[in-house]
Design an enzyme around this catalytic site. Structure first.
Site, PDB file in Angstrom:
ATOM      1  N   HIS A  54       0.829  -1.218   0.000  1.00  0.00           N
ATOM      2  CA  HIS A  54       0.000   0.000   0.000  1.00  0.00           C
ATOM      3  C   HIS A  54       0.862   1.268   0.000  1.00  0.00           C
ATOM      4  O   HIS A  54       0.508   2.280   0.607  1.00  0.00           O
ATOM      5  CB  HIS A  54      -0.953   0.004   1.197  1.00  0.00           C
ATOM      6  CG  HIS A  54      -1.941  -1.120   1.185  1.00  0.00           C
ATOM      7  ND1 HIS A  54      -3.113  -1.084   0.464  1.00  0.00           N
ATOM      8  CD2 HIS A  54      -1.926  -2.329   1.788  1.00  0.00           C
ATOM      9  CE1 HIS A  54      -3.788  -2.208   0.634  1.00  0.00           C
ATOM     10  NE2 HIS A  54      -3.072  -2.988   1.426  1.00  0.00           N
ATOM     11  N   ASN A 127     -10.294  -3.179   2.194  1.00  0.00           N
ATOM     12  CA  ASN A 127     -10.022  -3.042   0.771  1.00  0.00           C
ATOM     13  C   ASN A 127     -11.310  -2.702   0.034  1.00  0.00           C
ATOM     14  O   ASN A 127     -12.380  -2.620   0.628  1.00  0.00           O
ATOM     15  CB  ASN A 127      -9.429  -4.341   0.209  1.00  0.00           C
ATOM     16  CG  ASN A 127      -7.988  -4.569   0.615  1.00  0.00           C
ATOM     17  OD1 ASN A 127      -7.197  -3.640   0.684  1.00  0.00           O
ATOM     18  ND2 ASN A 127      -7.644  -5.813   0.894  1.00  0.00           N
ATOM     19  N   TYR A 337       0.434  -4.855  11.645  1.00  0.00           N
ATOM     20  CA  TYR A 337       0.258  -3.457  11.251  1.00  0.00           C
ATOM     21  C   TYR A 337       0.919  -2.499  12.242  1.00  0.00           C
ATOM     22  O   TYR A 337       1.663  -1.600  11.852  1.00  0.00           O
ATOM     23  CB  TYR A 337      -1.223  -3.142  11.081  1.00  0.00           C
ATOM     24  CG  TYR A 337      -1.740  -3.555   9.715  1.00  0.00           C
ATOM     25  CD1 TYR A 337      -1.665  -4.889   9.302  1.00  0.00           C
ATOM     26  CD2 TYR A 337      -2.285  -2.635   8.849  1.00  0.00           C
ATOM     27  CE1 TYR A 337      -2.116  -5.280   8.064  1.00  0.00           C
ATOM     28  CE2 TYR A 337      -2.745  -3.014   7.595  1.00  0.00           C
ATOM     29  CZ  TYR A 337      -2.663  -4.330   7.205  1.00  0.00           C
ATOM     30  OH  TYR A 337      -3.102  -4.714   5.956  1.00  0.00           O
TER      31      TYR A 337
END
Length: 484
Positions: A54, A127, A337
Site C-alpha cells: 500500500h 479493501n 500493522y
C-alpha cells in the site's frame, strides 16, 4: 548431509508454513508461534522507507454521521445516537506498486478509515473487495513476495504470481474479482469499500454479534477498461490521486453509506461457510445489509507527507464496543500493522498530529526515537502506583468468547474454495465474462511453466466448467482429465 527443509532465521526446521498455531480449530492465534511472529516481523522490515504494501496512496479528511440507531448492537460511543458526527481521515491505495507507481493498474485498493472518536481512535482497515487472497497471516509474506519484483531480474514475475495462486486455491474468489471489471476502478470515488474481516460488536449489556462492514459509494461503481487504464498509466500515473484532490477542491464531496451485516454469535457454528474465513462472503439474503451512517470527504490534506504518508492504520486500533474475531488473517494483522508502523514511522507514531487521538492519551509509555511531546513530564511512570496515576477500567475490556482445543498448526475446517467463485462468475453478464477471461488469459500467457497454467485452469473449472474451458481455450491448452 544436505537437506531441503525450510528453516527459521535461526536454522531450525519449520514444521508447518501454511497454518498458524491456534488454540483449537478457530483460534485465536497463539503468540507462542514464534515462526509466525518472526516471519511477519521480518517481512515488515523488508522495504525502506516506504510502506511494504500500500505504498502508493491518496488521502482526505471528512466526517461520519450516524443515520440509524445501532446502539442495541454496540456500545461504541461514536455510533451511539442518530445525527452524531465524528471527524475522520481516509487513505486509499494500491497494494503491490511502489510509491511512484501508476494508479490505474489492476490491483485491489486499500480502503483505510481512521475515526477520531471521543473514546480514542478507531480504524477500519479494509479493501475495495469483500474477500482476500489468503486466510492465514502466515502466508502473507510469501503472497506479497509474488506481487513484488523478482530479486534477480527486478521485474514483475507472472510465473510466481500464478504459481502461488494455483497452489493456494483459497485465492480463487479474490482472483476472480481482481481479474473482472472491478480490478481497475475508474476513480477512488467510484468504488465500494469493505472491512473484509468479521468483527464483533458488543452492547452495553455485554451481548455480542458478529458483523461485517460495507461502504457503498454514492457516486456509483465505475471501472476502467484495460486499454484506457494502460493509456492513463503512461500519460498520468497519478490519475486517481488527482481526481480525488480535484473533486474535493471543487466542492464535489464524495460520500459513502456504511452498512453492516449482523450474524448472531451462535450462527457461527452452523453457517454453511466459516464466517471467520476472509476468502468467503456472507450471503446478503441470509444476513441483509443494515444501514449505519454516511461518510463524507470534504477537505484535502495541507501536506501530503505529514498527513497521507505518515498516517498509520491498524485493525487493532479499537474502541470499546468493537472487538475482534478468530479470523486467522485478522489475528496476524493485529500484530503486523502496528509493528510495521513502529519500524517505518517510529515507536511514537501514534503521537503524530495525523494519528493523535482527539481525547487525552494517558499511559506509561515513555521515551523512544522522535519523542516530541513532554514525554509524561515528571508524572508517575509505572503501574500499579500509589500516586493517583491512570488505571484500567474493567468495563472497557474486550468481550470474552470461549476457546478450546489443542494448540496446533491447523487449517480451517471448510475448504470449499469454488462455490462462491463460481457463483460470482455466473452472476456476470456475457460481456463481463468475456473480459474476465481475456484479462486472465493475458495475465497467464507469460507464465513459464505449463503445469502452473493447467493447475490454475483446474481451479477455474471446479468453480464453473465454462469458466475453466474458456480460459483453457484462450491459452490454447487442453483440459486435463484430473481437472474436470
Amino acid at each position: 548431509m544436505s537437506s531441503n527443509k525450510l528453516t527459521t532465521s535461526w536454522g531450525a526446521p519449520v514444521g508447518d508454513n501454511q497454518n498458524s498455531m491456534t488454540a483449537g480449530d478457530r483460534g485465536p492465534t497463539l503468540i507462542q508461534d514464534v515462526h509466525l511472529l518472526e516471519k511477519l516481523a521480518h517481512f515488515n522490515r523488508e522495504r525502506v522507507p516506504e510502506r511494504v504494501v500500500h505504498a502508493k496512496g491518496a488521502g482526505a479528511h471528512g466526517y461520519f454521521e450516524v443515520t440509524n440507531d445501532v446502539s442495541k448492537y454496540t456500545k461504541a460511543d461514536f455510533l451511539s445516537e442518530v445525527g452524531k458526527r465524528t471527524p475522520l481521515f481516509i487513505r486509499f491505495s494500491t497494494v503491490a506498486g511502489e510509491l511512484g507507481s501508476s494508479d490505474t493498474v489492476r490491483d485491489p485498493r486499500g480502503f483505510a478509515v481512521k475515526f477520531y472518536t471521543e473514546e480514542g481512535n478507531y480504524d477500519i482497515v479494509g479493501n475495495n473487495t469483500p474477500v482476500f487472497f489468503i486466510r492465514d497471516a502466515i502466508k502473507f509474506p510469501d503472497f506479497i513476495h509474488t506481487q513484488k519484483r523478482d530479486p534477480k531480474t527486478h521485474l514483475k514475475n507472472p510465473t510466481a504470481v500464478w504459481d502461488f495462486w494455483s497452489l493456494s486455491p483459497e485465492s480463487l474468489h479474490q482472483v476472480t474479482i481482481l481479474m473482472s471489471d472491478r480490478g481497475i476502478p475508474a476513480t477512488l470515488r467510484h468504488m465500494h469499500g469493505f472491512g473484509s474481516h468479521t468483527f464483533k460488536w458488543t452492547n452495553a449489556e455485554g451481548e455480542g454479534v458478529w458483523i461485517k462492514y460495507h461502504f457503498k459509494t454514492e457516486q456509483g461503481v465505475k471501472n476502467l477498461d484495460v486499454n484506457t487504464a494502460a493509456k492513463l498509466a503512461g500519460e498520468n500515473p497519478d490519475y486517481h490521486t488527482e481526481d480525488l484532490f480535484n473533486a474535493i477542491e471543487n466542492g464535489d464531496f464524495p460520500a459513502w453509506k456504511l452498512y453492516v451485516q449482523i450474524m448472531p454469535l451462535e450462527d457461527a457454528n452452523t453457517y454453511r461457510f466459516d464466517p471467520f474465513d476472509v476468502t468467503k462472503v456472507w450471503s446478503q439474503k441470509d444476513y441483509p445489509l443494515i444501514e449505519v451512517g454516511r461518510m463524507v470527504l470534504d477537505r484535502n490534506p495541507e501536506n501530503y507527507f505529514a498527513e497521507v504518508e505518515q498516517a498509520t492504520f491498524s485493525p487493532g486500533t479499537l474502541v470499546p464496543g468493537i472487538d475482534v474475531s478468530p479470523d486467522k488473517m485478522l489475528q496476524g494483522r493485529l500484530f503486523a500493522y502496528h509493528d510495521a508502523h513502529r519500524y517505518r514511522v517510529g515507536a511514537n507514531h501514534q503521537a503524530l498530529p495525523i494519528n493523535r487521538s482527539r481525547n487525552e492519551v494517558k499511559n506509561y509509555q515513555r521515551d523512544g526515537q522522535m519523542r516530541f511531546d513532554n514525554n509524561g513530564g515528571g508524572s508517575v511512570y509505572y503501574e500499579p502506583n500509589s500516586f493517583g496515576g491512570p488505571k484500567e477500567s474493567p468495563e472497557d475490556k474486550q468481550a470474552a468468547y470461549p476457546v478450546s482445543g489443542i494448540a496446533d498448526s491447523v487449517s480451517y475446517d471448510h475448504n470449499d474454495h469454488y462455490t462462491q467463485a463460481g457463483d460470482l462468475y455466473r452472476l456476470l453478464s456475457e460481456e463481463e465474462r468475456a473480459r474476465l477471461v481475456a484479462n486472465i488469459v493475458g495475465a497467464m500467457k507469460p507464465v513459464e511453466k505449463e503445469e502452473i497454467k493447467l493447475r490454475q485452469i483446474g481451479h477455474f473449472y471446479k468453480a464453473d466448467p465454462e469458466y475453466g474451458r474458456r480460459v483453457a481455450e484462450g491459452l490454447g491448452l487442453p483440459l486435463q482429465e484430473e481437472n474436470k
